[in-house]
Design an enzyme around this catalytic site. Structure first.
Site, short mmCIF file in Angstrom:
data_model
loop_
_atom_site.label_atom_id
_atom_site.label_comp_id
_atom_site.label_asym_id
_atom_site.label_seq_id
_atom_site.Cartn_x
_atom_site.Cartn_y
_atom_site.Cartn_z
CE LYS A 196 9.19 -6.33 -13.08
NZ LYS A 196 9.84 -5.34 -13.26
NE ARG B 143 -6.59 17.72 -11.70
CZ ARG B 143 -6.22 17.50 -10.66
NH1 ARG B 143 -7.01 17.90 -9.46
NH2 ARG B 143 -4.70 17.50 -10.24
CG HIS C 140 4.20 -3.11 -13.69
ND1 HIS C 140 3.68 -2.69 -12.74
CD2 HIS C 140 5.67 -3.26 -13.39
CE1 HIS C 140 4.65 -2.08 -11.89
NE2 HIS C 140 5.79 -2.62 -12.32
CE LYS D 273 7.77 2.90 -0.89
NZ LYS D 273 8.16 2.62 -2.36
CD GLU E 223 10.07 -0.24 -3.90
OE1 GLU E 223 10.20 0.41 -4.84
OE2 GLU E 223 9.33 0.06 -2.87
CG ASP F 195 2.94 0.37 -2.57
OD1 ASP F 195 1.88 1.14 -3.32
OD2 ASP F 195 4.02 0.74 -2.79
CG HIS G 183 3.87 -6.05 -7.03
ND1 HIS G 183 3.08 -5.72 -8.12
CD2 HIS G 183 4.41 -4.76 -6.90
CE1 HIS G 183 3.21 -4.45 -8.81
NE2 HIS G 183 3.97 -3.65 -7.83
#
Ligand SMILES: NC(=O)c1ccc[n+]([C@@H]2O[C@H](COP(=O)([O-])OP(=O)(O)OC[C@H]3O[C@@H](n4cnc5c(N)ncnc54)[C@H](OP(=O)(O)O)[C@@H]3O)[C@@H](O)[C@H]2O)c1
Length: 498
Positions: free
Chosen positions: A193, A58, A189, A349, A227, A246, A251
């Site tokens: 892998k 922007r 993505h 997390k 994670e 999320d 996944h």
């Protein structure tokens, strides 16, 4: 053929020339993943040197300012100087404002060829906040950039694809107003892998596993993606989404579908998608059995010997937030092959380790002829598919310990993917597939909708049946999650360690 290997997809030369437009080119994803991957594709000869890359944001910026910013993110090393010099010439910057049709018209002017001029291929990558996807797709469509007039036009949508079933359908409708299904690439993505891609080869190109791949021989399956990172700069999105939206919607459920699907007749995108969708449709709605679901949120603690703040103290997170950062969902697939086999999915997390792994627990031997000699029961065989940090497949089995006494020990047979000369990472692969129109690694709309149907009933139950703030188990950052989950997590994290 690569070193005697038989290849199905092996794009050798560069992809067709294309105008790549990255919307949100000043953001984290573009800087950390997209531009480095595009440079890697360029170095490997996959990105056509006739291609052009337009970064959009922007703010006002000159082409050179944007190139310098990108160079800082990609940080080419000294040996790549000449390649970088050629690559940077392909990059330009365009200021884009969704409320300003003129800025899209100006973008379109460079992307729609004049009459009589050669056709142009276009790839739009939405590296934008999810709340902007619909507006961006609509603006691209209004500018006539979705039309395929000689060249192709494709749009890449990052996760998350919607917030629930209703919003996923609404986003889908906005995309389909300007693009058809073959033009839409909803990315995950994880699927690019190596080890994940190997799951289908491992299962369906070997005769020895498939006969065992069912409820008769498999006791349970665990899929985990833990994670050590906290919410980072994504609080604005994450605090409204939580770990289930999320990580599970995309996944973890994708990994589950690869483990659970039936073999398609052919290795073709639509046939593979058909089989995955059948798995999603067979997911049993979670019962009132609370053991099938556990949620938690990280408190303060220590990671790598450094103190870290609690989730509720992170910048941008509401002080009273009840958003889960840890979840375990035990899924049940109601079909002939899997009835009664629990698929436990875990993600969180700020846990002790960053690990992505699938564990297939086989049933115990039906009868132990060693039971009078050995006090211990014979351990199960396990097949462990490690996706991160190691990319390997391990099979554990019992073996006699050398010596005069009869002692059994669990041994592990490992196949490790070489981290050899193939530098193209998961983002590079999905980008290359977008350029080549190869759809195998992408979501199809019916699959997305089925996963949202499954998760919507879990989230609705959680939202309605438990008062906010009382449903969450707070766990220390750097730990093994909520107290009740520790034993399970320890077991999964140490599986296959010999
Ligand atoms: N970061 C990751 O590792 C990661 C991983 C998987 C998926 N994703 C997904 O990728 C997308 C981008 O993530 P990110 O982490 O890169 O986000 P980010 O760092 O916040 O960047 C967002 C980009 O979008 C632009 N932008 C922000 N608000 C906008 C608006 N209202 N209108 C137009 N442009 C706007 C910003 O550019 P200007 O301010 O210059 O306009 C910026 O370049 C998200 O959907 C995220 O869920 C990210």
């Amino acid at each position: 053929m690569i070193n005697g290997a038989q290849c199905i997809f092996n794009p050798s030369g560069p992809a067709e020339p294309c105008r790549i437009v990255v919307l949100g080119a000043t953001g984290d994803l573009a800087g950390r993943k997209l531009f480095p991957s595009l440079f890697t594709l360029f170095k490997a000869g996959h990105l056509n040197p006739e291609s052009r890359i337009t970064g959009c944001g922007r703010g006002e910026m000159s082409d050179d300012e944007f190139r310098r910013m990108t160079e800082e993110k990609v940080s080419p090393d000294d040996s790549e100087g000449e390649q970088w010099r050629r690559f940077r010439q392909l990059i330009s910057y365009h200021r884009l404002d969704f409320n300003d049709d003129a800025s899209f018209a100006a973008l379109a002017a460079g992307l729609i060829p004049e009459e009589g001029k050669p056709a142009v291929n276009r790839l739009f990558y939405l590296a934008l906040p999810p709340s902007s996807y619909e507006r961006a797709a609509t603006a691209i469509g209004r500018a006539g950039l979705g039309r395929e007039d000689g060249g192709w036009s494709r749009i890449v949508v990052e996760k998350p694809f919607g917030h629930d079933l209703t919003s996923a359908r609404s986003l889908n409708a906005a995309l389909h107003a300007c693009f058809n299904e073959e033009q839409i690439f909803s990315i995950d993505h994880y699927l690019a892998k190596e080890t994940v891609q190997n799951i289908l080869v491992f299962r369906f190109a070997n005769a020895i596993f498939e006969p065992l791949w069912n409820r008769q021989y498999i006791d349970s399956v665990a899929i985990m993606a833990t994670e050590t990172l906290g919410v980072g700069h994504r609080a604005a999105y994450y605090d409204t989404a939580g770990v289930i939206r999320d990580m599970f919607q995309n996944h973890l459920l994708q990994l589950l579908s690869l483990i659970a699907m039936d073999p398609p007749a052919r290795f073709e995108a639509d046939q593979v998608q058909d089989e995955k969708v059948k798995v999603f449709r067979a997911l049993k709605h979670i019962s009132s059995n609370h053991d099938d679901l556990a949620i938690g949120q990280y408190g303060n603690g220590e990671i790598d010997d450094g103190k870290v703040a609690a989730y509720r103290e992170e910048p941008g997170v509401a002080a009273e937030s009840t958003t889960p950062t840890y979840a375990r969902i035990t899924a049940h697939i109601d079909n002939w092959r899997w009835r009664g086999v629990p698929f436990t999915m875990i993600s969180g997390k700020r846990l002790e380790k960053k690990i992505t792994r699938i564990i297939i627990n086989f049933r115990r031997v039906p009868h132990s002829l060693f039971k009078d000699i050995l006090a211990d029961t014979i351990q199960r065989n396990k097949l462990i598919i490690n996706i991160y940090p190691d990319e390997e497949i391990c099979l554990s089995f019992q073996s006699k310990v050398q010596g005069t006494h009869l002692c059994l020990n669990q041994e592990v047979m490992r196949f490790a993917f070489a981290t050899g000369d193939d530098q193209i990472d998961a983002y590079g692969r999905v980008l290359l597939d977008c350029l080549n129109g190869e759809r195998l690694l992408f979501w199809r709309q019916d699959g997305l909708e089925e996963t949202w149907k499954y998760l919507d009933q879990i989230l609705a139950r959680d939202n309605t049946s438990r008062p906010p703030g009382q449903t969450l188990a707070i766990y220390a950052a750097g730990s093994l999650g909520p107290n009740r989950e520790e034993k399970l997590l320890r077991h999964l994290l140490t599986a296959g360690k010999q």
